[in-house]
Design a protein around this motif. Structure first.
Motif, PDB file in Angstrom:
ATOM      1  N   ASP A  10      -3.508   1.723  -2.303  1.00 59.94           N
ATOM      2  CA  ASP A  10      -3.404   2.195  -1.237  1.00 59.94           C
ATOM      3  C   ASP A  10      -4.114   1.842  -0.219  1.00 59.94           C
ATOM      4  OD1 ASP A  10      -5.704   2.991  -2.009  1.00 59.94           O
ATOM      5  OD2 ASP A  10      -5.795   5.196  -1.522  1.00 59.94           O
ATOM      6  N   GLU A  11      -5.097   1.044  -0.062  1.00 59.79           N
ATOM      7  CA  GLU A  11      -5.364   0.508   1.067  1.00 59.79           C
ATOM      8  C   GLU A  11      -5.374  -1.083   0.841  1.00 59.79           C
ATOM      9  OE1 GLU A  11      -9.941   0.170   0.250  1.00 59.79           O
ATOM     10  OE2 GLU A  11      -9.642   1.247  -1.451  1.00 59.79           O
ATOM     11  N   THR A  34       4.984  -5.453  -3.234  1.00 63.42           N
ATOM     12  CA  THR A  34       3.456  -4.354  -3.092  1.00 63.42           C
ATOM     13  C   THR A  34       4.027  -3.248  -3.276  1.00 63.42           C
ATOM     14  OG1 THR A  34       4.037  -4.308  -0.541  1.00 63.42           O
ATOM     15  CG2 THR A  34       2.620  -6.550  -1.544  1.00 63.42           C
ATOM     16  N   ALA A  35       3.011  -2.427  -3.208  1.00 63.71           N
ATOM     17  CA  ALA A  35       3.056  -1.021  -3.279  1.00 63.71           C
ATOM     18  C   ALA A  35       2.097  -0.224  -2.982  1.00 63.71           C
ATOM     19  CB  ALA A  35       3.860  -0.152  -4.582  1.00 63.71           C
ATOM     20  N   ARG A  36       1.772   1.423  -1.856  1.00 59.42           N
ATOM     21  CA  ARG A  36       0.999   1.977  -1.668  1.00 59.42           C
ATOM     22  C   ARG A  36       0.600   3.513  -2.511  1.00 59.42           C
ATOM     23  NH1 ARG A  36       0.290   0.758   4.091  1.00 59.42           N
ATOM     24  NH2 ARG A  36      -1.938   2.103   3.449  1.00 59.42           N
ATOM     25  N   SER A  37       2.046   3.119  -3.779  1.00 57.59           N
ATOM     26  CA  SER A  37       1.389   4.928  -4.277  1.00 57.59           C
ATOM     27  C   SER A  37       2.074   4.720  -5.793  1.00 57.59           C
ATOM     28  CB  SER A  37       2.000   5.919  -3.751  1.00 57.59           C
ATOM     29  OG  SER A  37       3.494   5.731  -3.824  1.00 57.59           O
ATOM     30  N   PRO A  60      -2.818   8.240  -4.085  1.00 53.79           N
ATOM     31  CA  PRO A  60      -2.409   9.606  -4.298  1.00 53.79           C
ATOM     32  C   PRO A  60      -1.178   9.558  -4.787  1.00 53.79           C
ATOM     33  CG  PRO A  60      -2.317   7.913  -1.440  1.00 53.79           C
ATOM     34  CD  PRO A  60      -3.071   7.894  -2.974  1.00 53.79           C
ATOM     35  N   SER A  61      -1.040  10.843  -4.814  1.00 57.99           N
ATOM     36  CA  SER A  61       0.482  11.373  -5.385  1.00 57.99           C
ATOM     37  C   SER A  61       0.213  10.879  -6.500  1.00 57.99           C
ATOM     38  CB  SER A  61       2.045  10.775  -4.327  1.00 57.99           C
ATOM     39  OG  SER A  61       1.819   9.049  -4.908  1.00 57.99           O
TER      40      SER A  61
END
Length: 543
Positions: A10-11, A34-37, A60-61
């Motif tokens: 997430d960073e 790439t993925a943030r969650s 998150p999530s």
């Protein structure tokens, strides 16, 4: 082929560092996204199925551990490296539960991470190569087994029993009807006399490759079998428009095969196109033998695509037929051959051959049912008489003896006889075959038939000498008896199969000439002083 990786954190700075600091291309890894969650990563994994995932835990999530749980439930087998700033035992224990490859704490040591990624990539590639190699070996073994089963059907032999039939795919279901094309290269046997084994193998590989290429182009699911030297049997699924397909395939094979053979005018192709669909395990041997007879008895000047008449079960035989095998070559024939050779009546020899082929053509039985031992004896008789009158070159005689050993069909034997008649030259001084040459020929003949119930009479008949004389020569030259030699060679083959295959003990016994497992085990124990299963276990422990 590069591996693929998905980066999940997430960073954003960490994602950028992971993307640009590590030498992905050099490591043979391609970043597919790439993925943030965890939720975003779940969707991307479903789309691209990466080989490696670098994933943060606290997001998150959906956190990393929940993502891993869902991925494993979906059957994803990718390798996972967890990245976290929290050194908690519960995280590590959960990671182990879901088969995570590495658990790396932040701040990330990128040199250490690079080293671990390189090692992981090497392990994945090695595992892939091993799996691919194993898959290839399994396919090769399954194909070999199916080929062996089909060849057994065409030869009328009992099929080899496989311990794990589920592992053998049914390339050609026996319940389906099949028809066959018999492809024969006329003149091959005559043309190849004197060839080395390497030349034979290369020639057949080239022809077989061409046949497979043509059949794959025209007919789906056609099996190409090299039944003997210069002959192939093609089995076609007799469904749909199979007659048109069979005819188209026959004509195309003739066209392309004769174009390939056009450099030698003495060699040409012929195709027998059968029109009777049969079940593999019921009548395929009968149809194969019928097509062979058609090929043997039709004139070479006739139409090259031969369509045999749809006869009934006229190819069924009883014991009396084999008893009459000797009438095909009589004492009068042999005396006439001797007289023609002594008088050098070349046309008389050819007349004997023509009369023999005429008898075969008029017979209401398969060529395969005629006792070829008498034809072999006739050839041995011819060679000996020709040597006596010194009318054959030494090199030719050596080639003819080798060709006699290699001939496996009535057609090849008759063709060899015609070649011998036409190849005789002026007077030469010819040495007799040495005892060592006779025994070497006998051993080659025996080694090629270890799976069969081979007796002394058959080997001595093949050599053209009496059984008693053969036994005396063999024991003197080899130091062991005929039976001891056969047992020794069969045990060597059995030991090789036990140490290199997973075949059942029964299958190995049958493959080495023993129809009954208990007797095979008894002979094996006497030879090696241990049971077959114990021998196999000792070899596995030793490796």
């Amino acid at each position: 082929m590069n591996l693929t990786a998905l980066l999940v954190d997430d960073e954003l700075p960490i994602l950028e560092n992971l993307s640009y600091i590590l030498p992905w291309e050099e490591m043979g890894i391609e970043i597919t996204g790439t993925a943030r969650s965890g939720l975003e990563a779940l969707g991307k994994v479903t789309e691209c199925h990466p080989d490696i995932i670098l994933c943060d835990i606290r997001m998150p999530s959906m956190d990393g551990l929940e993502l891993i749980r869902l991925l494993r439930e979906q059957g994803e087998t990718c390798e996972i490296i967890l990245l976290t700033g929290y050194q908690q035992f519960e995280y590590a224990r959960t990671a182990i539960q879901y088969n995570v490859h590495e658990y790396i704490c932040k701040p990330i040591d990128y040199l250490d991470l690079e080293h671990k990624l390189r090692e992981l990539a090497r392990q994945i590639q090695k595992r892939r190569l091993e799996n691919e190699s194993e898959r290839y070996r399994s396919l090769e073994m399954a194909s070999w087994i199916r080929h062996k089963q089909l060849m057994d059907l065409l030869r009328g032999e009992a099929q080899m029993k496989i311990s794990d039939p589920v592992s053998v795919p049914q390339f050609m279901p026996p319940s389906v009807g099949y028809t066959l094309l018999l492809v024969d290269v006329v003149g091959y046997f005559r043309h190849s006399i004197g060839w080395s084994e390497v030349q034979h193998v290369r020639w057949h590989e080239a022809i077989s490759s061409m046949l497979r290429e043509v059949t794959d182009r025209i007919s789906n699911g056609c099996q190409v079998l090299s039944t003997r030297k210069g002959e192939w049997c093609l089995l076609l699924d007799a469904s749909g428009e199979w007659k048109l397909q069979s005819e188209a395939l026959a004509h195309q094979l003739l066209f392309e095969l004769n174009a390939m053979l056009s450099l030698d005018s003495s060699v040409k192709a012929r195709v027998v196109q059968d029109h009777i669909p049969v079940k593999l395990e019921q009548q395929i041997l009968e149809r194969y033998q019928h097509c062979q007879k058609v090929l043997m008895t039709h004139s070479e000047s006739e139409d090259k695509v031969l369509n045999p008449e749809c006869t009934g079960s006229s190819l069924s035989y009883g014991h009396e037929v084999s008893k009459r095998g000797g009438t095909w070559i009589t004492r009068d024939d042999l005396e006439l051959i001797t007289r023609c050779i002594r008088q050098w009546n070349k046309q008389g020899l050819q007349d004997v051959m023509n009369a023999l082929k005429q008898r075969m053509g008029n017979a209401e039985q398969s060529i395969e049912k005629i006792d070829e031992t008498h034809v072999r004896y006739m050839l041995v008789h011819m060679l000996r008489e020709l040597r006596e009158v010194n009318v054959m070159a030494e090199k030719d005689e050596v080639n003819f003896w080798n060709a006699l050993q290699e001939a496996v069909s009535m057609r090849e034997l008759i063709e060899l006889a015609e070649v011998i008649i036409h190849a005789c030259q002026g007077k030469q001084t010819q040495p007799r075959p040495s005892i060592a040459e006779l025994i070497r020929s006998a051993c080659d003949y025996m080694n090629a038939r270890l799976q069969q119930d081979l007796g002394i009479d058959e080997v001595s008949d093949w050599l053209g000498i009496s059984p008693g004389y053969f036994c005396q020569l063999f024991k003197t030259h080899m130091g062991i008896t005929f039976v001891e030699y056969m047992t020794q060679r069969r045990m060597e083959n059995a030991a090789l199969l036990l140490s290199t295959t997973d075949w059942s003990i029964t299958a190995i016994g049958e493959a080495t000439g023993f129809k009954e497992r208990r007797y095979f085990s008894k002979v094996f124990h006497k030879h090696f002083h241990m049971k077959p299963s114990e021998y196999r276990q000792s070899k596995r422990l030793g490796s």
